[in-house]
Structures are given as C-alpha cells and as structure tokens.
Design a protein around this motif. Structure first.
Motif, PDB file in Angstrom:
ATOM      1  N   TRP A   4      -5.950  -1.726   0.426  1.00  0.00           N
ATOM      2  CA  TRP A   4      -4.517  -2.660   0.340  1.00  0.00           C
ATOM      3  C   TRP A   4      -5.584  -3.965   0.315  1.00  0.00           C
ATOM      4  CZ3 TRP A   4       0.053  -0.656   0.178  1.00  0.00           C
ATOM      5  CH2 TRP A   4       0.589   0.682   0.401  1.00  0.00           C
ATOM      6  N   SER A  11       7.667   0.825  -4.145  1.00  0.00           N
ATOM      7  CA  SER A  11       8.001   1.334  -5.269  1.00  0.00           C
ATOM      8  C   SER A  11       6.265   2.416  -5.100  1.00  0.00           C
ATOM      9  CB  SER A  11       7.457   0.278  -6.588  1.00  0.00           C
ATOM     10  OG  SER A  11       7.240   0.768  -7.914  1.00  0.00           O
ATOM     11  N   ARG A  29      -4.124  -5.657 -11.230  1.00  0.00           N
ATOM     12  CA  ARG A  29      -3.875  -5.759  -9.548  1.00  0.00           C
ATOM     13  C   ARG A  29      -4.445  -6.991  -9.940  1.00  0.00           C
ATOM     14  NH1 ARG A  29      -8.455  -4.359  -6.009  1.00  0.00           N
ATOM     15  NH2 ARG A  29      -7.436  -3.577  -3.487  1.00  0.00           N
ATOM     16  N   ARG A  52      -1.112  -9.265  -9.934  1.00  0.00           N
ATOM     17  CA  ARG A  52       0.071  -8.172  -8.817  1.00  0.00           C
ATOM     18  C   ARG A  52       0.732  -9.114  -7.709  1.00  0.00           C
ATOM     19  NH1 ARG A  52       1.013  -2.169 -10.036  1.00  0.00           N
ATOM     20  NH2 ARG A  52      -0.448  -2.449 -11.427  1.00  0.00           N
ATOM     21  N   PRO A  53      -0.735  -9.244  -7.032  1.00  0.00           N
ATOM     22  CA  PRO A  53      -0.681  -9.547  -5.327  1.00  0.00           C
ATOM     23  C   PRO A  53       0.220 -11.218  -5.131  1.00  0.00           C
ATOM     24  CG  PRO A  53      -2.004  -8.153  -5.915  1.00  0.00           C
ATOM     25  CD  PRO A  53      -2.244  -8.581  -7.420  1.00  0.00           C
ATOM     26  N   ALA A  58       5.902  -9.907  -3.185  1.00  0.00           N
ATOM     27  CA  ALA A  58       4.449  -9.318  -3.202  1.00  0.00           C
ATOM     28  C   ALA A  58       4.228  -8.835  -2.477  1.00  0.00           C
ATOM     29  CB  ALA A  58       3.391  -9.091  -4.366  1.00  0.00           C
ATOM     30  N   LEU A  95      -0.256  -3.493  -2.067  1.00  0.00           N
ATOM     31  CA  LEU A  95      -0.736  -3.060  -3.998  1.00  0.00           C
ATOM     32  C   LEU A  95      -1.412  -1.896  -3.215  1.00  0.00           C
ATOM     33  CD1 LEU A  95      -0.353  -2.692  -6.588  1.00  0.00           C
ATOM     34  CD2 LEU A  95      -1.775  -4.543  -6.761  1.00  0.00           C
ATOM     35  N   SER A 108       0.202   3.992  -9.130  1.00  0.00           N
ATOM     36  CA  SER A 108      -0.013   2.807  -7.844  1.00  0.00           C
ATOM     37  C   SER A 108       1.492   2.316  -6.252  1.00  0.00           C
ATOM     38  CB  SER A 108       0.218   1.452  -8.694  1.00  0.00           C
ATOM     39  OG  SER A 108       1.711   1.386  -8.555  1.00  0.00           O
ATOM     40  N   ILE A 168       3.478  -0.565  -4.519  1.00  0.00           N
ATOM     41  CA  ILE A 168       3.898  -1.060  -4.247  1.00  0.00           C
ATOM     42  C   ILE A 168       4.453  -1.482  -3.690  1.00  0.00           C
ATOM     43  CG2 ILE A 168       4.531  -3.433  -6.028  1.00  0.00           C
ATOM     44  CD1 ILE A 168       3.508  -1.590  -8.137  1.00  0.00           C
ATOM     45  N   ARG A 223       7.708  -4.630  -1.708  1.00  0.00           N
ATOM     46  CA  ARG A 223       8.645  -5.872  -2.263  1.00  0.00           C
ATOM     47  C   ARG A 223       9.288  -5.863  -1.478  1.00  0.00           C
ATOM     48  NH1 ARG A 223       5.027  -8.104  -7.069  1.00  0.00           N
ATOM     49  NH2 ARG A 223       7.052  -9.201  -7.131  1.00  0.00           N
ATOM     50  N   LEU A 257      10.788  -6.623  -7.764  1.00  0.00           N
ATOM     51  CA  LEU A 257      10.392  -5.728  -7.934  1.00  0.00           C
ATOM     52  C   LEU A 257      10.224  -6.014  -9.656  1.00  0.00           C
ATOM     53  CD1 LEU A 257       8.149  -3.300  -8.015  1.00  0.00           C
ATOM     54  CD2 LEU A 257      10.090  -1.649  -7.901  1.00  0.00           C
ATOM     55  N   HIS A 305       2.069  -6.436 -17.892  1.00  0.00           N
ATOM     56  CA  HIS A 305       2.957  -5.579 -17.303  1.00  0.00           C
ATOM     57  C   HIS A 305       3.448  -4.571 -18.942  1.00  0.00           C
ATOM     58  CE1 HIS A 305       5.732  -2.160 -16.000  1.00  0.00           C
ATOM     59  NE2 HIS A 305       4.786  -2.050 -15.008  1.00  0.00           N
TER      60      HIS A 305
END
Length: 152
Positions: free
Chosen positions: A10, A28, A51, A54-55, A60, A63, A78, A80, A82, A88, A97
């Motif tokens: 994580w 998600s 990755r 993304r965080p 966020a 993830l 994944s 995710i 949020r 999101l 993305h």
C-alpha cells in the motif's frame, strides 16, 4: 488476495494523514483482463509508472496495484482510495492516465467498482502504511478481485 495474485505494498497519499475513523472516502477497484496473455505485463508496467505520481495527487489516500498472471484470462488492476469522487475524476482525467487507457483500448476488457464508505476503527494485524483507519477497508476492497465480494 490469494497467493496467486501479486500485489504491491500500500502506498499512502497526501490525504492519508487527515483521514481517520469516521472519514468518508471513495474506493475505486479496477480490473483489466487482456485478450492475450502477453499483454498483462505491459499493462502492469504502465500501472507501476503511474504509481510513482498517483499518490502525490490531491485527494489521494492510498493505492495498491495487483496482477493475477493466470490461469487465463490474465488480469491486473488497482485499488485506489480517494477523499471524494471529484478527486478520483480529476485523476482519471490526467493526461498520463488517459494515454494508458487509449494505448490499451481494444486489447482487453476493463471493469471497475466504486464504493463510498466511512472508515471504521482499525483492526489488529494490518500494516499502517496508509493509516490505521484504512485496515478494514483494505481487506474488503481486496476481496473484490478474488471473487469474494461481487463487483456490483
């Protein structure tokens, strides 16, 4: 997840520090099943590239990426977490993305589940990488790709 599914640890996002018991979050869960087995590693690689950034995006919380190398169909995806659905959607609309979604369109089947939930009290035995309040949520979210909980 069963031992056949590979998963990353994580990864916490900036909103994890302000998320505790009683906080409302959106989870998600996505799954991409390739039409051909050699497509899964490429999808998983692109997920690992995403990755890294993304965080750090606003909203966020946490993830985790996962990959099931077989038996057919090969799958990856994944989980995710949020702070809200708007956060999101901002991530989904990011150019990096969208580039990945377009690159793999038509090469497999994608499905997703979106859940809104409030975080509960932590359970013993879970790592605190994304905040102790996420432990029950993580366990529930990971049952979806394994078939332990329905996608809908």
């Amino acid at each position: 997840m069963p031992s056949g599914i590979w998963k990353t640890s994580w990864k916490s996002g900036p909103a994890a520090r302000g998320t505790g018991p009683g906080s409302s979050v959106v989870v998600s869960i996505t799954e991409y099943s390739t039409h051909r087995p050699w497509g899964t590693p490429a999808v998983a690689f692109e997920g690992m590239r995403l990755r890294r950034s993304r965080p750090r995006t606003p909203g966020a919380v946490a993830l985790r990426l996962w990959r099931d190398p077989g038996p057919r169909p090969d799958r990856s995806g994944s989980v995710i977490v949020r702070t809200d659905e708007a956060s999101l959607m901002r991530f989904v609309a990011r150019p990096d993305h969208l580039r990945i979604v377009r690159a793999f369109r038509g090469r497999g089947t994608m499905r997703s589940a979106l859940r809104e939930t409030a975080l509960g009290a932590p359970r013993a035995g879970f790592p605190q990488a994304a905040g102790p309040a996420l432990a029950p949520l993580r366990a529930d979210a990971e049952r979806i790709p394994t078939g332990g909980v329905p996608w809908n």
